[in-house]
Design a protein around this motif. Structure first.
Motif, PDB file in Angstrom:
ATOM      1  N   SER A 117      -6.816  76.374  98.946  1.00 31.49           N
ATOM      2  CA  SER A 117      -7.455  77.997  98.700  1.00 31.49           C
ATOM      3  C   SER A 117      -8.276  78.256  97.738  1.00 31.49           C
ATOM      4  O   SER A 117      -8.670  79.448  97.448  1.00 31.49           O
ATOM      5  N   LEU A 118      -9.097  77.043  97.473  1.00 35.46           N
ATOM      6  CA  LEU A 118     -10.128  77.288  96.560  1.00 35.46           C
ATOM      7  C   LEU A 118     -11.314  78.075  97.046  1.00 35.46           C
ATOM      8  O   LEU A 118     -11.797  78.765  96.000  1.00 35.46           O
ATOM      9  N   LEU A 119     -11.718  78.113  98.179  1.00 36.96           N
ATOM     10  CA  LEU A 119     -12.749  79.011  98.833  1.00 36.96           C
ATOM     11  C   LEU A 119     -12.003  80.334  99.296  1.00 36.96           C
ATOM     12  O   LEU A 119     -12.782  81.476  98.863  1.00 36.96           O
ATOM     13  N   THR A 120     -10.813  80.305  99.808  1.00 37.86           N
ATOM     14  CA  THR A 120     -10.250  81.549 100.552  1.00 37.86           C
ATOM     15  C   THR A 120      -9.765  82.648  99.786  1.00 37.86           C
ATOM     16  O   THR A 120     -10.049  83.713  99.616  1.00 37.86           O
ATOM     17  N   ALA A 121      -9.245  82.015  98.426  1.00 40.23           N
ATOM     18  CA  ALA A 121      -8.745  82.810  97.299  1.00 40.23           C
ATOM     19  C   ALA A 121      -9.492  83.797  96.742  1.00 40.23           C
ATOM     20  O   ALA A 121      -9.467  84.980  96.570  1.00 40.23           O
ATOM     21  N   PRO A 122     -10.764  83.210  96.219  1.00 37.52           N
ATOM     22  CA  PRO A 122     -11.836  83.961  95.558  1.00 37.52           C
ATOM     23  C   PRO A 122     -12.620  84.833  96.685  1.00 37.52           C
ATOM     24  O   PRO A 122     -12.836  86.143  96.362  1.00 37.52           O
ATOM     25  N   LEU A 123     -12.594  84.572  97.857  1.00 37.95           N
ATOM     26  CA  LEU A 123     -13.017  85.675  98.831  1.00 37.95           C
ATOM     27  C   LEU A 123     -12.211  86.708  99.054  1.00 37.95           C
ATOM     28  O   LEU A 123     -12.705  87.994  99.350  1.00 37.95           O
ATOM     29  N   MET A 124     -10.964  86.444  99.026  1.00 36.83           N
ATOM     30  CA  MET A 124      -9.892  87.496  99.334  1.00 36.83           C
ATOM     31  C   MET A 124      -9.930  88.406  98.183  1.00 36.83           C
ATOM     32  O   MET A 124      -9.659  89.814  98.319  1.00 36.83           O
ATOM     33  N   VAL A 125     -10.145  87.994  97.042  1.00 42.21           N
ATOM     34  CA  VAL A 125     -10.209  88.799  95.708  1.00 42.21           C
ATOM     35  C   VAL A 125     -11.523  89.691  95.766  1.00 42.21           C
ATOM     36  O   VAL A 125     -11.418  90.735  95.698  1.00 42.21           O
ATOM     37  N   ILE A 126     -12.690  89.156  96.174  1.00 45.15           N
ATOM     38  CA  ILE A 126     -13.767  89.982  96.556  1.00 45.15           C
ATOM     39  C   ILE A 126     -13.655  91.014  97.698  1.00 45.15           C
ATOM     40  O   ILE A 126     -14.163  92.118  97.393  1.00 45.15           O
ATOM     41  N   ALA A 127     -12.996  90.503  98.709  1.00 46.30           N
ATOM     42  CA  ALA A 127     -12.673  91.491  99.695  1.00 46.30           C
ATOM     43  C   ALA A 127     -11.828  92.644  99.360  1.00 46.30           C
ATOM     44  O   ALA A 127     -12.073  93.756  99.613  1.00 46.30           O
ATOM     45  N   CYS A 128     -10.879  92.465  98.578  1.00 46.21           N
ATOM     46  CA  CYS A 128     -10.083  93.444  97.865  1.00 46.21           C
ATOM     47  C   CYS A 128     -11.009  94.607  97.071  1.00 46.21           C
ATOM     48  O   CYS A 128     -10.736  95.859  97.054  1.00 46.21           O
ATOM     49  N   VAL A 129     -11.799  93.954  96.077  1.00 48.72           N
ATOM     50  CA  VAL A 129     -12.555  94.836  95.437  1.00 48.72           C
ATOM     51  C   VAL A 129     -13.726  95.537  96.208  1.00 48.72           C
ATOM     52  O   VAL A 129     -13.901  96.937  96.343  1.00 48.72           O
ATOM     53  N   TYR A 130     -14.103  94.979  97.307  1.00 42.48           N
ATOM     54  CA  TYR A 130     -14.877  95.915  98.361  1.00 42.48           C
ATOM     55  C   TYR A 130     -13.915  96.817  98.923  1.00 42.48           C
ATOM     56  O   TYR A 130     -14.736  98.098  98.998  1.00 42.48           O
ATOM     57  N   LEU A 131     -12.759  96.658  99.287  1.00 41.37           N
ATOM     58  CA  LEU A 131     -12.143  97.736  99.989  1.00 41.37           C
ATOM     59  C   LEU A 131     -12.051  98.992  98.721  1.00 41.37           C
ATOM     60  O   LEU A 131     -12.113  99.973  99.356  1.00 41.37           O
ATOM     61  N   LEU A 132     -11.726  98.490  97.669  1.00 42.42           N
ATOM     62  CA  LEU A 132     -11.474  99.479  96.625  1.00 42.42           C
ATOM     63  C   LEU A 132     -12.738 100.218  96.446  1.00 42.42           C
ATOM     64  O   LEU A 132     -12.835 101.732  96.245  1.00 42.42           O
ATOM     65  N   CYS A 133     -14.103  99.729  96.489  1.00 43.64           N
ATOM     66  CA  CYS A 133     -15.335 100.500  96.457  1.00 43.64           C
ATOM     67  C   CYS A 133     -15.552 101.235  97.758  1.00 43.64           C
ATOM     68  O   CYS A 133     -16.195 102.350  97.659  1.00 43.64           O
ATOM     69  N   TRP A 134     -15.064 100.959  99.007  1.00 44.36           N
ATOM     70  CA  TRP A 134     -15.192 101.425 100.016  1.00 44.36           C
ATOM     71  C   TRP A 134     -14.473 102.832  99.978  1.00 44.36           C
ATOM     72  O   TRP A 134     -14.890 103.646 100.755  1.00 44.36           O
ATOM     73  N   HIS A 135     -13.350 102.697  99.189  1.00 44.13           N
ATOM     74  CA  HIS A 135     -12.586 104.013  99.181  1.00 44.13           C
ATOM     75  C   HIS A 135     -12.761 104.518  97.796  1.00 44.13           C
ATOM     76  O   HIS A 135     -11.916 104.860  97.002  1.00 44.13           O
ATOM     77  N   TYR A 136     -13.900 104.509  97.298  1.00 43.59           N
ATOM     78  CA  TYR A 136     -14.640 104.921  96.187  1.00 43.59           C
ATOM     79  C   TYR A 136     -14.096 106.597  95.747  1.00 43.59           C
ATOM     80  O   TYR A 136     -13.658 106.728  94.573  1.00 43.59           O
ATOM     81  N   GLU A 137     -13.993 107.155  96.933  1.00 40.97           N
ATOM     82  CA  GLU A 137     -13.655 108.718  96.379  1.00 40.97           C
ATOM     83  C   GLU A 137     -12.057 108.981  96.039  1.00 40.97           C
ATOM     84  O   GLU A 137     -11.605 109.825  95.650  1.00 40.97           O
ATOM     85  N   ARG A 138     -11.349 107.704  96.350  1.00 44.78           N
ATOM     86  CA  ARG A 138      -9.874 107.821  96.040  1.00 44.78           C
ATOM     87  C   ARG A 138      -9.633 107.346  94.602  1.00 44.78           C
ATOM     88  O   ARG A 138      -8.791 107.629  94.168  1.00 44.78           O
ATOM     89  N   VAL A 139     -10.507 106.388  94.114  1.00 42.95           N
ATOM     90  CA  VAL A 139     -10.185 105.609  92.841  1.00 42.95           C
ATOM     91  C   VAL A 139     -11.108 105.764  91.873  1.00 42.95           C
ATOM     92  O   VAL A 139     -11.009 105.262  90.744  1.00 42.95           O
TER      93      VAL A 139
END
Length: 234
Positions: A117-139
Motif C-alpha cells: 500500500s506504499l503507492l495506493t494509501a498516499p493516493l487515497m489520502v489525496i483523493a479524500c482531500v480532493y473530495l473535501l475540496c470538491w465539497h468546499y461549500e460544505r466544509v
C-alpha cells in the motif's frame, strides 16, 4: 481579490466542468472499492493478508487480528465510510470518516515500508482531500479565514441543573460500566493479573489464564476460552 473570493471563484469554475464531475464520481467509486473488500474481510474475522508474521506489516496485522472485536470494529468503520461515499448527500460525512482511517494506513505503510500500500494509501489520502475540496461549500467554515453565518443567541444566566446532573450521571454510569463489565482482565503485569484470582470462581484457572498471557504470550481470546472451559468443568 482576496483569498476567499479566489477560492470561491475557483470552486465555482471547477464544479461547472463536466469532466471534473466525472472524475469526482470516479474518485468516489475508487475509494469505495478500496474499503468495501478490506472491511468485509475484517467483519467476517478473516486475517487481512497472508504475509508472514516475521514481516513487519505481517507482524502488525497478526497482532491486530488478535484484538477481538476491535478488529471487527475497524471493518465496520471501513464499510460504513465506503457506503456513505456512495450517496451525494452523505459524501462529506463519508470522507470525514474515511480520511483518518486511510491516513493511519498511509503512515503505517510508510513506517514499515510496506510496498503493498506504499503507492495506493498516499493516493487515497489525496483523493479524500480532493473530495473535501470538491465539497468546499460544505466544509469552508472550518477554515479560519471563513466566518460562518451568525445566528441569534438568547442570553440566559439560569444555572442548567438538569444538564449538569445528566453529565454527572453519565460519568458515573460509564465509570461503573467499564469497571464492572469484565469478570477477568489481563492487567498490565502478571502480579496485577493474579490479584483478581482470589475472587475468581476458579482461582487455579485464573492463574493459568494470567500465566498464559504474561509468560506464554498467548492471545486474549484463546486464554479466555480456556478459562471458560475450566469453569464449565467444575
Amino acid at each position: 481579490m482576496n483569498i476567499i473570493q479566489g477560492l470561491d471563484k475557483l470552486y465555482a469554475r471547477s464544479r461547472g466542468n463536466k469532466w471534473m464531475r466525472y472524475f469526482t464520481t470516479f474518485t468516489r467509486l475508487a475509494l469505495v472499492a478500496g474499503f468495501l473488500p478490506a472491511g468485509y474481510v475484517k467483519i467476517i474475522g478473516e486475517r487481512f493478508t497472508d504475509l508472514h508474521n516475521n514481516q513487519p506489516m505481517g507482524h502488525y496485522l497478526e497482532a491486530l487480528h488478535h484484538t477481538g472485536y476491535y478488529y471487527t470494529f475497524i471493518g465496520y468503520a471501513q464499510v460504513v465510510a465506503a457506503l456513505l461515499l456512495l450517496f451525494p448527500r452523505t459524501v462529506v460525512l463519508g470522507v470525514l470518516l474515511y480520511l483518518p482511517i486511510i491516513l493511519n494506513i498511509c503512515v503505517l505503510s510508510l513506517a514499515v515500508r510496506f510496498e503493498g500500500s506504499l503507492l495506493t494509501a498516499p493516493l487515497m489520502v489525496i483523493a479524500c482531500v480532493y473530495l473535501l475540496c470538491w465539497h468546499y461549500e460544505r466544509v469552508k467554515y472550518i477554515f479560519p479565514f471563513n466566518d460562518p453565518p451568525q445566528q441569534a443567541i438568547v442570553q440566559n444566566n439560569k444555572f442548567p441543573k438538569w444538564f449538569f446532573a445528566s453529565v454527572v450521571a453519565i460519568f458515573l454510569l460509564v465509570g461503573y460500566t467499564v469497571t464492572h463489565m469484565y469478570d477477568l482482565m489481563p492487567r498490565n503485569t502478571l502480579t496485577g493479573c493474579q490479584t483478581q484470582c482470589g475472587d475468581s470462581e476458579d482461582p487455579a484457572a485464573c492463574n493459568v489464564f494470567c500465566r498464559s498471557i504474561h509468560n506464554n504470550g498467548q492471545d486474549l481470546k484463546k486464554s479466555l476460552k480456556e478459562y471458560e472451559r475450566s469453569l464449565k468443568r467444575k
